[in-house]
Design a protein around this motif. Structure first.
Motif, PDB file in Angstrom:
ATOM      1  N   GLU A 433      33.069 -14.039  13.175  1.00  0.00           N
ATOM      2  CA  GLU A 433      34.078 -14.169  12.127  1.00  0.00           C
ATOM      3  C   GLU A 433      34.829 -12.863  11.911  1.00  0.00           C
ATOM      4  OE1 GLU A 433      35.242 -16.587  10.258  1.00  0.00           O
ATOM      5  OE2 GLU A 433      34.048 -18.125  11.223  1.00  0.00           O
ATOM      6  N   SER A 434      34.199 -11.745  12.305  1.00  0.00           N
ATOM      7  CA  SER A 434      34.789 -10.438  12.045  1.00  0.00           C
ATOM      8  C   SER A 434      35.739  -9.973  13.149  1.00  0.00           C
ATOM      9  CB  SER A 434      33.676  -9.385  11.863  1.00  0.00           C
ATOM     10  OG  SER A 434      32.835  -9.727  10.787  1.00  0.00           O
ATOM     11  N   VAL A 435      35.590 -10.507  14.376  1.00  0.00           N
ATOM     12  CA  VAL A 435      36.420 -10.032  15.498  1.00  0.00           C
ATOM     13  C   VAL A 435      37.566 -11.016  15.749  1.00  0.00           C
ATOM     14  CG1 VAL A 435      34.481  -8.810  16.542  1.00  0.00           C
ATOM     15  CG2 VAL A 435      34.944 -11.181  17.201  1.00  0.00           C
ATOM     16  N   ASP A 458      29.789  -5.115  16.587  1.00  0.00           N
ATOM     17  CA  ASP A 458      31.075  -5.709  16.977  1.00  0.00           C
ATOM     18  C   ASP A 458      32.165  -4.681  16.753  1.00  0.00           C
ATOM     19  OD1 ASP A 458      32.473  -6.111  14.264  1.00  0.00           O
ATOM     20  OD2 ASP A 458      30.521  -7.078  13.932  1.00  0.00           O
ATOM     21  N   ASN A 459      33.332  -4.950  17.334  1.00  0.00           N
ATOM     22  CA  ASN A 459      34.493  -4.082  17.143  1.00  0.00           C
ATOM     23  C   ASN A 459      35.543  -4.786  16.284  1.00  0.00           C
ATOM     24  OD1 ASN A 459      35.256  -6.028  18.924  1.00  0.00           O
ATOM     25  ND2 ASN A 459      36.120  -4.654  20.486  1.00  0.00           N
ATOM     26  N   GLY A 460      35.033  -5.494  15.253  1.00  0.00           N
ATOM     27  CA  GLY A 460      35.923  -6.287  14.411  1.00  0.00           C
ATOM     28  C   GLY A 460      36.516  -5.501  13.246  1.00  0.00           C
ATOM     29  N   GLU A 465      32.578   0.622   1.879  1.00  0.00           N
ATOM     30  CA  GLU A 465      31.263   0.958   1.333  1.00  0.00           C
ATOM     31  C   GLU A 465      30.871   0.014   0.213  1.00  0.00           C
ATOM     32  OE1 GLU A 465      27.662   2.888   0.822  1.00  0.00           O
ATOM     33  OE2 GLU A 465      29.123   2.970   2.480  1.00  0.00           O
ATOM     34  N   GLU A 466      31.839  -0.381  -0.617  1.00  0.00           N
ATOM     35  CA  GLU A 466      31.549  -1.312  -1.713  1.00  0.00           C
ATOM     36  C   GLU A 466      31.072  -2.659  -1.182  1.00  0.00           C
ATOM     37  OE1 GLU A 466      33.779  -3.308  -5.610  1.00  0.00           O
ATOM     38  OE2 GLU A 466      34.878  -2.014  -4.203  1.00  0.00           O
ATOM     39  N   VAL A 467      31.747  -3.158  -0.109  1.00  0.00           N
ATOM     40  CA  VAL A 467      31.330  -4.422   0.493  1.00  0.00           C
ATOM     41  C   VAL A 467      29.933  -4.279   1.097  1.00  0.00           C
ATOM     42  CG1 VAL A 467      31.819  -6.064   2.358  1.00  0.00           C
ATOM     43  CG2 VAL A 467      33.677  -5.198   0.906  1.00  0.00           C
ATOM     44  N   ARG A 468      29.662  -3.158   1.732  1.00  0.00           N
ATOM     45  CA  ARG A 468      28.345  -2.951   2.349  1.00  0.00           C
ATOM     46  C   ARG A 468      27.223  -2.962   1.306  1.00  0.00           C
ATOM     47  NH1 ARG A 468      24.564   0.589   3.506  1.00  0.00           N
ATOM     48  NH2 ARG A 468      25.471   2.130   2.100  1.00  0.00           N
ATOM     49  N   GLN A 469      27.491  -2.386   0.120  1.00  0.00           N
ATOM     50  CA  GLN A 469      26.467  -2.334  -0.926  1.00  0.00           C
ATOM     51  C   GLN A 469      26.134  -3.722  -1.465  1.00  0.00           C
ATOM     52  OE1 GLN A 469      27.851   0.443  -3.878  1.00  0.00           O
ATOM     53  NE2 GLN A 469      27.499   2.238  -2.586  1.00  0.00           N
ATOM     54  N   HIS A 470      27.123  -4.642  -1.455  1.00  0.00           N
ATOM     55  CA  HIS A 470      26.897  -5.985  -2.007  1.00  0.00           C
ATOM     56  C   HIS A 470      26.692  -7.030  -0.927  1.00  0.00           C
ATOM     57  CE1 HIS A 470      27.997  -4.649  -6.059  1.00  0.00           C
ATOM     58  NE2 HIS A 470      28.995  -3.981  -5.507  1.00  0.00           N
ATOM     59  N   PRO A 510      37.013   0.030   7.154  1.00  0.00           N
ATOM     60  CA  PRO A 510      37.822  -1.080   7.668  1.00  0.00           C
ATOM     61  C   PRO A 510      38.433  -0.749   9.019  1.00  0.00           C
ATOM     62  CG  PRO A 510      38.274  -0.675   5.342  1.00  0.00           C
ATOM     63  CD  PRO A 510      37.434   0.456   5.805  1.00  0.00           C
ATOM     64  N   GLY A 511      38.367  -1.728   9.945  1.00  0.00           N
ATOM     65  CA  GLY A 511      38.975  -1.565  11.263  1.00  0.00           C
ATOM     66  C   GLY A 511      38.111  -0.834  12.256  1.00  0.00           C
TER      67      GLY A 511
END
Length: 537
Positions: A433-435, A458-460, A465-470, A510-511
């Motif tokens: 879903e990420s790539v 992946d290279n998506g 950091e906020e998304v990673r924490q949640h 991101p990216g």
């Protein structure tokens, strides 16, 4: 019996007892201070009487000397009047004046003494001896004084020898009475000392007794406070902490019927009700968890539906073409010769191969969607990951996405294979879903710090950091197409954690792509305390 009374009644009783003993001690102290004041006042009165008593004796001595001089002068004037070198009348006049002056001073001093005695008797709170004898002596002195004053009031008394002798006798009596006054003062001081000693001991022991009773009351109050309040509170706090640790079978035991016991009963009832509610909630959570795990697994399987359908479509087309060719040859009766028979066998073999190919694809799909049991077994992670990759690779090709599983040695763990497959499938699904088209997903298996390590990168689109924490929180999703329940990574995280491992997510932003790292205990290294109590449906 009193132990079953309410705490407020117990405290009121203790405070009343303490107040009684403190009041008694205070009254004893005040009485002692008042007695001290009275003693000081009595001593001051005696000190004021002492000069008057000395003055009376001095004046009566002077009066006797004067009367002797008057008597001597009278004798001389009778025997040797012609030989006396001075005027007898003038000398008698001077002696008379001296006597009358001394008598006046004596009367004044006696009045002052009587006044002090009356003042002392009015304020004699200590009852320092009896003053009756002293009053009688003062009355006798006053009688003698009146007699002397009466005799000296007669004109010419100074020339009457019998009058002078009477006055001298009265003065002697007056001197005897005045000599008794120091005895009375001394006796009063002795009595004062005795009375003060008695009252001192009385007040001292009374005050000491009140202080001891007050101290005992305070000690008793402290002990009862510890017994009635402190210890029950400690028991309540200890019991509350025991319940807070999760021991909901624990019950607080307190004897009595006071407020502490009521509070303990209320906490026990609350714990019991909470235990019932917790049991119901655990059952409901368990059912909901099973449903969510099943739903997530079905969602993952559904994600593969498009690829599976595409993969099955090709052999189904081949089967249809071969069946159509066989039907045409049967209609044309062109299978009677050897060439027709060979062609028919070829078509049948193609139909058989493509059917087995479809069977293999559906078997893999069923294997992923199977619920499975709750047993754990020795599992080869390399083979398990390969099965999941083989299922997904068709879908990645159709979406022009590449997936690579790097070659590695076998890594053995003890786990539930179906649950680990679900974790791998969730991670691959998340990466796909990420790539974008042309993206690349890599899987790597190895051993790190004595644990099995699975890395899905992946290279998506990456993540902040906020998304990673949640990321592992329930219902949190950041899929670009707005799909998903937000439970996939949460369930995967729970499965790994309850297998004694851990899952980590990394991204530089991101990216820049993402990397998920899963660590699981190797076979034979997992302690008994980390055996999972969680099972996916």
């Amino acid at each position: 019996m009193f132990a079953h009374r309410p705490i407020r009644h117990k405290l009121i009783l203790m405070l009343l007892l303490l107040l009684v003993f403190m009041t008694a001690g205070s009254l004893a102290g005040l009485t002692g201070v008042w007695s001290y004041r009275t003693t000081v006042k009595s001593i001051r009165n005696h000190a004021e009487e002492k000069p008057d008593e000395k003055t009376l004796r001095r004046w009566v001595t002077n009066l006797r000397v004067n009367i002797k001089e008057i008597e001597t002068l009278l004798d001389l004037s009778d025997k040797w009047a012609d030989r006396i070198p001075f005027e007898v009348k003038n000398e008698q006049k001077n002696l008379r004046q001296q006597f009358e002056t001394g008598l006046t001073f004596f009367a004044t001093t006696l009045a002052s003494y009587k006044l002090q005695m009356e003042k002392r008797d009015r304020g004699n709170a200590l009852q320092i001896g009896s003053s009756n004898e002293e009053r009688q002596t003062v009355r006798e002195i006053n009688i003698c004084l009146k007699k002397i004053e009466k005799q000296t009031a007669v004109e010419g008394w100074i020339e009457d020898k019998s009058t002078i002798e009477n006055i001298d006798g009265d003065l002697l009596a007056l001197q005897d009475y005045s000599a008794k006054l120091p005895y009375f003062v001394h006796n009063r001081l002795v009595n004062l000392a005795d009375n003060v000693r008695v009252e001192y001991h009385t007040f001292f022991y009374t005050t000491l007794a009140c202080m001891l009773l007050a101290a005992l009351t305070i000690v008793l109050f402290i002990r009862l406070f510890i017994t009635w309040i402190f210890r029950p509170l400690t028991t309540l706090i200890t019991g509350s902490r025991q319940v807070a640790t999760g021991d909901f079978d624990f019950r607080i035991q307190l004897s009595g019927n006071d407020e502490m016991s009521e509070l303990a009963d209320a906490m026990n009832n609350m714990t019991e009700q909470f235990q019932i509610i917790q049991k119901d909630l655990n059952q409901e959570v368990e059912q909901r968890t099973i449903q969510m795990v099943r739903s997530d697994k079905m969602a993952s399987v559904g994600f593969l539906a498009a690829g599976v359908a595409h993969e099955i479509n090709n052999p189904m087309q081949s089967i249809a073409l071969c069946a159509e060719s066989l039907e045409q040859r049967l209609e044309d009766r062109s299978i009677d010769d050897a060439e027709g028979i060979a062609a028919a066998k070829k078509y049948l073999r193609m139909i058989q191969d493509e059917a087995f190919r479809c069977k293999g694809i559906t078997a893999q799909l069923l294997d992923l969607s199977r619920t499975g049991d709750e047993t754990e077994e020795d599992t080869d992670l390399r083979g398990l990951i390969q099965v999941v990759v083989d299922m997904v690779v068709t879908l990645t090709k159709s979406q022009r996405k590449q997936i690579t599983f790097e070659e590695c040695k076998s890594v053995m763990i003890v786990a539930n294979p179906q649950e680990i497959k679900q974790v791998i499938l969730n991670l691959i699904n998340n990466a796909m879903e990420s790539v974008d088209a042309g993206g690349h997903i890599r899987l790597k298996l190895g051993i790190c710090d004595g644990m099995a390590e699975i890395v899905v990168s992946d290279n998506g689109c990456g993540m902040t950091e906020e998304v990673r924490q949640h990321l592992f929180e329930p219902f949190f999703t950041q899929r670009r197409h707005g799909q998903g329940t937000g439970l996939g990574l949460t369930i995967a995280y729970g499965i790994i954690e309850h297998h004694g491992g851990r899952m980590e997510a990394f991204s530089e932003g991101p990216g820049t792509g993402s990397r998920f790292r899963v660590l699981l205990p190797l076979a034979g290294t997992r302690p008994e305390s980390q055996k999972p109590n969680y099972r996916a449906a």
